[in-house]
Design a protein around this motif. Structure first.
Motif, PDB file in Angstrom:
ATOM      1  N   PRO A  29      87.445 -14.934  39.134  1.00  0.00           N
ATOM      2  CA  PRO A  29      88.115 -14.092  40.133  1.00  0.00           C
ATOM      3  C   PRO A  29      88.629 -12.793  39.494  1.00  0.00           C
ATOM      4  CG  PRO A  29      88.781 -16.350  40.405  1.00  0.00           C
ATOM      5  CD  PRO A  29      87.953 -16.307  39.154  1.00  0.00           C
ATOM      6  N   GLY A  30      88.349 -11.679  40.162  1.00  0.00           N
ATOM      7  CA  GLY A  30      88.736 -10.365  39.660  1.00  0.00           C
ATOM      8  C   GLY A  30      87.599  -9.619  38.984  1.00  0.00           C
ATOM      9  N   GLN A  66      86.316 -18.705  43.650  1.00  0.00           N
ATOM     10  CA  GLN A  66      85.248 -19.689  43.607  1.00  0.00           C
ATOM     11  C   GLN A  66      85.760 -20.888  44.405  1.00  0.00           C
ATOM     12  OE1 GLN A  66      82.395 -19.009  42.377  1.00  0.00           O
ATOM     13  NE2 GLN A  66      82.635 -17.592  40.687  1.00  0.00           N
ATOM     14  N   THR A  67      84.997 -21.344  45.381  1.00  0.00           N
ATOM     15  CA  THR A  67      85.474 -22.401  46.258  1.00  0.00           C
ATOM     16  C   THR A  67      84.328 -23.328  46.638  1.00  0.00           C
ATOM     17  OG1 THR A  67      86.695 -22.833  48.299  1.00  0.00           O
ATOM     18  CG2 THR A  67      85.154 -21.000  48.335  1.00  0.00           C
ATOM     19  N   ARG A  68      84.615 -24.282  47.519  1.00  0.00           N
ATOM     20  CA  ARG A  68      83.608 -25.196  48.039  1.00  0.00           C
ATOM     21  C   ARG A  68      83.649 -25.152  49.559  1.00  0.00           C
ATOM     22  NH1 ARG A  68      84.614 -30.881  45.382  1.00  0.00           N
ATOM     23  NH2 ARG A  68      82.547 -31.304  46.212  1.00  0.00           N
ATOM     24  N   GLY A  69      82.483 -25.316  50.173  1.00  0.00           N
ATOM     25  CA  GLY A  69      82.395 -25.284  51.626  1.00  0.00           C
ATOM     26  C   GLY A  69      82.874 -26.592  52.236  1.00  0.00           C
ATOM     27  N   THR A  95      83.473 -16.286  47.090  1.00  0.00           N
ATOM     28  CA  THR A  95      83.942 -15.300  48.054  1.00  0.00           C
ATOM     29  C   THR A  95      83.917 -13.936  47.376  1.00  0.00           C
ATOM     30  OG1 THR A  95      85.356 -16.963  49.057  1.00  0.00           O
ATOM     31  CG2 THR A  95      85.820 -14.668  49.609  1.00  0.00           C
ATOM     32  N   LEU A  96      83.246 -12.971  48.002  1.00  0.00           N
ATOM     33  CA  LEU A  96      83.085 -11.621  47.444  1.00  0.00           C
ATOM     34  C   LEU A  96      83.709 -10.584  48.369  1.00  0.00           C
ATOM     35  CD1 LEU A  96      79.312 -11.677  46.410  1.00  0.00           C
ATOM     36  CD2 LEU A  96      81.265 -11.984  44.915  1.00  0.00           C
ATOM     37  N   ARG A  97      84.286  -9.541  47.776  1.00  0.00           N
ATOM     38  CA  ARG A  97      84.731  -8.361  48.521  1.00  0.00           C
ATOM     39  C   ARG A  97      83.835  -7.212  48.069  1.00  0.00           C
ATOM     40  NH1 ARG A  97      89.815  -8.257  47.458  1.00  0.00           N
ATOM     41  NH2 ARG A  97      90.445  -9.161  49.436  1.00  0.00           N
ATOM     42  N   ALA A 114      88.676  -1.006  36.179  1.00  0.00           N
ATOM     43  CA  ALA A 114      90.088  -1.242  35.913  1.00  0.00           C
ATOM     44  C   ALA A 114      90.536  -2.544  36.563  1.00  0.00           C
ATOM     45  CB  ALA A 114      90.924  -0.077  36.427  1.00  0.00           C
ATOM     46  N   LEU A 115      89.949  -2.876  37.700  1.00  0.00           N
ATOM     47  CA  LEU A 115      90.250  -4.165  38.325  1.00  0.00           C
ATOM     48  C   LEU A 115      89.878  -5.301  37.393  1.00  0.00           C
ATOM     49  CD1 LEU A 115      88.993  -3.601  41.968  1.00  0.00           C
ATOM     50  CD2 LEU A 115      91.360  -3.746  41.206  1.00  0.00           C
ATOM     51  N   LYS A 116      88.774  -5.123  36.701  1.00  0.00           N
ATOM     52  CA  LYS A 116      88.324  -6.136  35.762  1.00  0.00           C
ATOM     53  C   LYS A 116      89.326  -6.263  34.614  1.00  0.00           C
ATOM     54  CE  LYS A 116      84.034  -7.487  33.524  1.00  0.00           C
ATOM     55  NZ  LYS A 116      82.683  -7.081  33.200  1.00  0.00           N
ATOM     56  N   ALA A 117      89.885  -5.134  34.158  1.00  0.00           N
ATOM     57  CA  ALA A 117      90.876  -5.155  33.094  1.00  0.00           C
ATOM     58  C   ALA A 117      92.165  -5.822  33.569  1.00  0.00           C
ATOM     59  CB  ALA A 117      91.164  -3.735  32.615  1.00  0.00           C
ATOM     60  N   ASP A 118      92.524  -5.638  34.851  1.00  0.00           N
ATOM     61  CA  ASP A 118      93.715  -6.288  35.388  1.00  0.00           C
ATOM     62  C   ASP A 118      93.539  -7.795  35.457  1.00  0.00           C
ATOM     63  OD1 ASP A 118      94.963  -3.875  35.673  1.00  0.00           O
ATOM     64  OD2 ASP A 118      94.423  -3.621  37.789  1.00  0.00           O
ATOM     65  N   ALA A 119      92.320  -8.251  35.590  1.00  0.00           N
ATOM     66  CA  ALA A 119      92.070  -9.689  35.701  1.00  0.00           C
ATOM     67  C   ALA A 119      92.282 -10.380  34.358  1.00  0.00           C
ATOM     68  CB  ALA A 119      90.654  -9.936  36.193  1.00  0.00           C
TER      69      ALA A 119
END
Length: 174
Positions: A29-30, A66-69, A95-97, A114-119
């Motif tokens: 995630p991130g 990451q999830t399950r249906g 789940t993707l944005r 930068a979002l990746k660095a925040d993760a």
């Protein structure tokens, strides 16, 4: 602007800031993932349709979770043959944005990196909590070691009582 992408054997019509669920993709995630299977791009000007893919086009998306249906039931039956099989299944999903729709071989913007660095600090925070959990796991074997010692002591008591019983038996036999 929107695009039609293909992932997991399915096609999705996506625009920026859309949130979609696709079959499991690698990534935490991130993280930002790039989907290069773009079948069509349409927007203000004429739509571009690939044959089969649009050259140099990709879609950048951030992994939300990451999830399950939901669980589905698979039931097989052959009538009059006493044959029935039931099986459950839960699909692994990501789940993707959608962050950007890129054309002409461009790469995702640095702001998205930068979002990746925040993760990463979140991942480090998770790593910090894991040693505490392993400390708890280490405490459990210590407890089990004392439990084993207690069991051994119990075993000694049993053997001592058996020895006393044996002495009584031998005393009576004399």
């Amino acid at each position: 602007m929107y695009a039609v992408i293909k992932t997991g054997g399915k096609q999705y019509k996506v625009a920026e800031n859309d949130v979609i669920q696709v079959e499991r993709l690698q990534g935490e995630p991130g993280e930002v993932v790039a989907i290069s299977d773009v079948l069509m791009i349409a927007g203000a000007d004429k739509p571009v349709v690939g044959a089969p893919l649009v050259e140099g086009a990709s879609v950048a998306a951030e992994v939300v979770e990451q999830t399950r249906g939901e669980k589905i039931t698979v039931f097989k039956k052959k009538r009059r043959k006493k044959y029935r099989r039931t099986q459950g299944h839960r699909q692994l999903l990501t789940t993707l944005r959608i962050t950007e729709i890129l054309t002409d071989g461009k790469k995702p913007a640095k702001a998205k990196a930068a979002l990746k660095a925040d993760a990463k600090p979140k991942a480090e925070a998770k790593a910090e909590t894991k040693p505490e959990e392993t400390g708890k796991a280490k405490a459990s074997p210590a407890k089990s070691a004392t439990a084993k010692a207690a069991k051994d002591g119990g075993a000694e008591k049993k053997t001592a009582s058996k020895a006393k019983a044996a002495d009584k038996d031998t005393g009576e036999a004399k």
